[in-house]
Design an enzyme around this catalytic site. Structure first.
Site, mmCIF file in Angstrom:
data_model
loop_
_atom_site.group_PDB
_atom_site.id
_atom_site.type_symbol
_atom_site.label_atom_id
_atom_site.label_comp_id
_atom_site.label_asym_id
_atom_site.label_seq_id
_atom_site.Cartn_x
_atom_site.Cartn_y
_atom_site.Cartn_z
ATOM 1 N N SER A 26 0.836 -1.209 0.000
ATOM 2 C CA SER A 26 0.000 0.000 0.000
ATOM 3 C C SER A 26 0.868 1.255 0.000
ATOM 4 O O SER A 26 0.596 2.225 -0.720
ATOM 5 C CB SER A 26 -0.887 0.016 1.251
ATOM 6 O OG SER A 26 -1.802 -1.033 1.203
ATOM 7 N N SER A 172 -13.548 0.867 3.192
ATOM 8 C CA SER A 172 -12.567 0.632 2.131
ATOM 9 C C SER A 172 -11.565 1.779 2.036
ATOM 10 O O SER A 172 -11.930 2.923 1.754
ATOM 11 C CB SER A 172 -13.274 0.467 0.784
ATOM 12 O OG SER A 172 -12.313 0.545 -0.260
ATOM 13 N N ASP A 337 -6.641 -8.261 4.701
ATOM 14 C CA ASP A 337 -5.872 -9.065 3.748
ATOM 15 C C ASP A 337 -5.297 -10.339 4.375
ATOM 16 O O ASP A 337 -4.697 -11.152 3.670
ATOM 17 C CB ASP A 337 -4.719 -8.233 3.177
ATOM 18 C CG ASP A 337 -5.234 -7.126 2.258
ATOM 19 O OD1 ASP A 337 -6.341 -7.275 1.697
ATOM 20 O OD2 ASP A 337 -4.538 -6.114 2.103
HETATM 21 C C1 S3P Z 1 -5.659 -1.445 0.113
HETATM 22 C C2 S3P Z 1 -6.881 -1.489 0.717
HETATM 23 C C3 S3P Z 1 -7.614 -2.741 0.961
HETATM 24 C C4 S3P Z 1 -6.719 -3.967 0.825
HETATM 25 C C5 S3P Z 1 -5.830 -3.895 -0.377
HETATM 26 C C6 S3P Z 1 -4.947 -2.662 -0.329
HETATM 27 C C7 S3P Z 1 -5.013 -0.125 -0.089
HETATM 28 O O1 S3P Z 1 -8.667 -2.842 0.016
HETATM 29 O O2 S3P Z 1 -7.484 -5.144 0.766
HETATM 30 O O3 S3P Z 1 -4.997 -5.038 -0.448
HETATM 31 O O4 S3P Z 1 -3.785 -0.080 -0.361
HETATM 32 O O5 S3P Z 1 -5.711 0.882 0.054
HETATM 33 P P1 S3P Z 1 -10.130 -2.227 0.288
HETATM 34 O O6 S3P Z 1 -9.977 -0.771 0.388
HETATM 35 O O7 S3P Z 1 -10.944 -2.642 -0.892
HETATM 36 O O8 S3P Z 1 -10.594 -2.865 1.550
#
Ligand code: S3P
Length: 456
Positions: A26, A172, A337
């Protein structure tokens, strides 16, 4: 034809040693995005050299940004400023990466050029309305395929976006970040309220680049303040177009989502003792530690420090028998995750583990509830999928052949399961491990997992 990778993992073994797992996915994505939009040169260290983050890097190169590296995790980004991106010559192909697509959709909605975002089969099946609907409210013009999926055709509306006050229907970080990036180009204020805390790397990094963001962490919901709600409560973030990004240096910590495989592996394999170095322990990401500790895991957080606005620590994990629990729903977004590997922990625990409130798992790189339940059942575990989670009876793990459905985290989770299996486990379709954890096989071998790879 692209190659197909199969993991063959021998049963048993223990994990021992000290390792540094690759950089946080991320944070790596965001370092390229904000570094590209900054004035000046940004140096990144610890960058994740994996397909997902590289897809973001390539997309910005395609939009005219000069980026050197990555080489040994080092990337130099010659920022073009907030209004300096150029129209890409072709489609921006984002591979398997949901983060790239959802964050870029917000950023590109307010540019002075059009763009098209495409992805692989998995990404092309994932829901994009969750970003295109609020972006449309802001005045964006984005066409999706019929089911609300990629490809996304974005008609740039420079100077025409308007800020909104949006409450997300799901927790999210991708949707939140998408709208904050769009808000950097919108008239007035753009605010996003989340139903539960999600990873806040975008907010932290914007602040690191000296871009103003307002954060309120204690929003009243139905007359009750977040602090008084069970678990964590709603938070609101606000951004405007008034600001510039100032280049900075970023040290990307190791990804706790990659460390999670060894947190679980060492917890389930008797005699294990592992030190995971320099792991990001942002409180919006540490649900996996909290859940494992509730199950009886022995994890110590050592040498806690702050690196570039993100908390970092070394994690020391020693084998400890686990027991089944009802996973608190407040921890779900904080471990979103890590559930594939937490299901493996549950399969090794004494008694029943029950997960609820995690319907989001059905729209990840695969349907992680169904795919994990199918695989665990093949291995002889009692795993009952539900609409929003799973019920697992802990006990013994057998052996057999499972399919990862191209999902990196499913592939690595079943490899870890072999530590407690009675027979070998063969995992098909493991190519995408390279999207988040290049070198997984070698690092896992180094710690003591008997894993071999067959490339066809
Ligand atoms: C992420 C947010 C999460 C996560 C993904 C990475 C990010 O997704 O599952 O692997 O870097 O913002 P969601 O925002 O759909 O929950």
């Amino acid at each position: 034809m692209s190659k197909s990778i199969t993991f063959k993992v021998q049963p048993g073994g223990t994990l021992h040693g000290e390792v540094r797992v690759p950089g946080d996915k991320s944070i790596s994505h965001r370092s390229i995005m904000l570094g590209s939009l900054a004035d000046g040169t940004t140096h990144v260290t610890g960058f994740l050299e994996a397909e997902d983050a590289l897809a973001t890097l390539q997309a910005f190169k395609d939009m005219g940004v000069v980026i050197e590296g990555p080489e040994n995790g080092q990337v130099t980004i010659h920022g073009v400023g907030k209004h300096g991106l150029k129209a890409p010559k072709g489609e921006l192909y984002l591979g398997n990466s949901g983060t790239s697509m959802r964050l870029l959709s917000g950023l590109l909605a307010g540019q002075a050029f059009d763009s098209v975002l495409t992805g692989d089969k998995s990404l092309s099946g994932r829901p994009m309305k969750r970003v295109t609907a609020p972006l449309a409210e802001m005045g964006a013009d984005i066409k999706t395929a019929e089911q609300g999926t990629a490809p996304l055709r974005i008609f740039g509306r420079a100077g025409q976006l308007k800020g909104i006050d949006y409450t997300m229907p799901m927790a999210s970080a991708q949707v939140k970040s998408c709208l904050l990036l769009a808000g950097m180009y919108a008239q007035g204020e753009t605010s996003v309220t989340e139903p539960a805390p999600t990873r806040d790397h975008t907010e932290r990094m914007l602040a690191g680049f000296a871009y103003p963001v307002k954060r309120q962490d204690n929003i009243a919901k139905d007359g009750v303040y977040a602090a008084d709600l069970p678990g964590a409560g709603a938070a609101k973030v606000t951004i405007t177009a008034e600001g510039q990004l100032k280049a900075t240096d970023i040290d990307v910590p190791s990804d706790i989502s990659s460390a999670a495989f060894f947190l679980v592996g060492a917890s389930i394999a008797p005699g294990s003792d592992v030190l995971l170095k320099h792991v990001g322990i942002n409180p919006t990401r540490t649900g996996v530690i909290d859940i494992l500790k509730l199950m009886g895991a022995n994890i110590e957080i050592l040498n806690q420090r702050e690196v570039g606005g993100e908390p970092v620590a070394d994690l020391h994990v020693v084998y400890s028998p686990l027991k089944g629990i009802d996973i608190p729903e407040a921890l779900v977004p904080l471990a979103i995750d890590e559930f594939p590997v937490l299901f493996v922990a549950a399969a090794c625990a004494e008694g029943q583990t029950r997960l609820t409130g995690a319907e989001e798992l059905r729209v990840k790189e695969s349907d992680r509830i169904q795919v994990m339940a199918d695989g665990l059942q093949i291995l002889g575990v009692s795993a009952e999928p539900t609409a929003d989670g799973m019920i697992i009876q802990g006990g013994t793990i057998g052996g057999g052949e499972v399919i990862s459905h191209g999902d990196h985290r499913i592939a690595m989770s079943f490899a870890i399961a072999a530590l407690k299996a009675s027979k070998s486990i063969t995992i098909h379709d493991c190519e995408n491990v390279n999207t988040s954890f290049p070198g997984f096989k070698t690092l896992a071998q180094q710690l003591g997992l008997s894993i071999a790879e067959e490339i066809l």
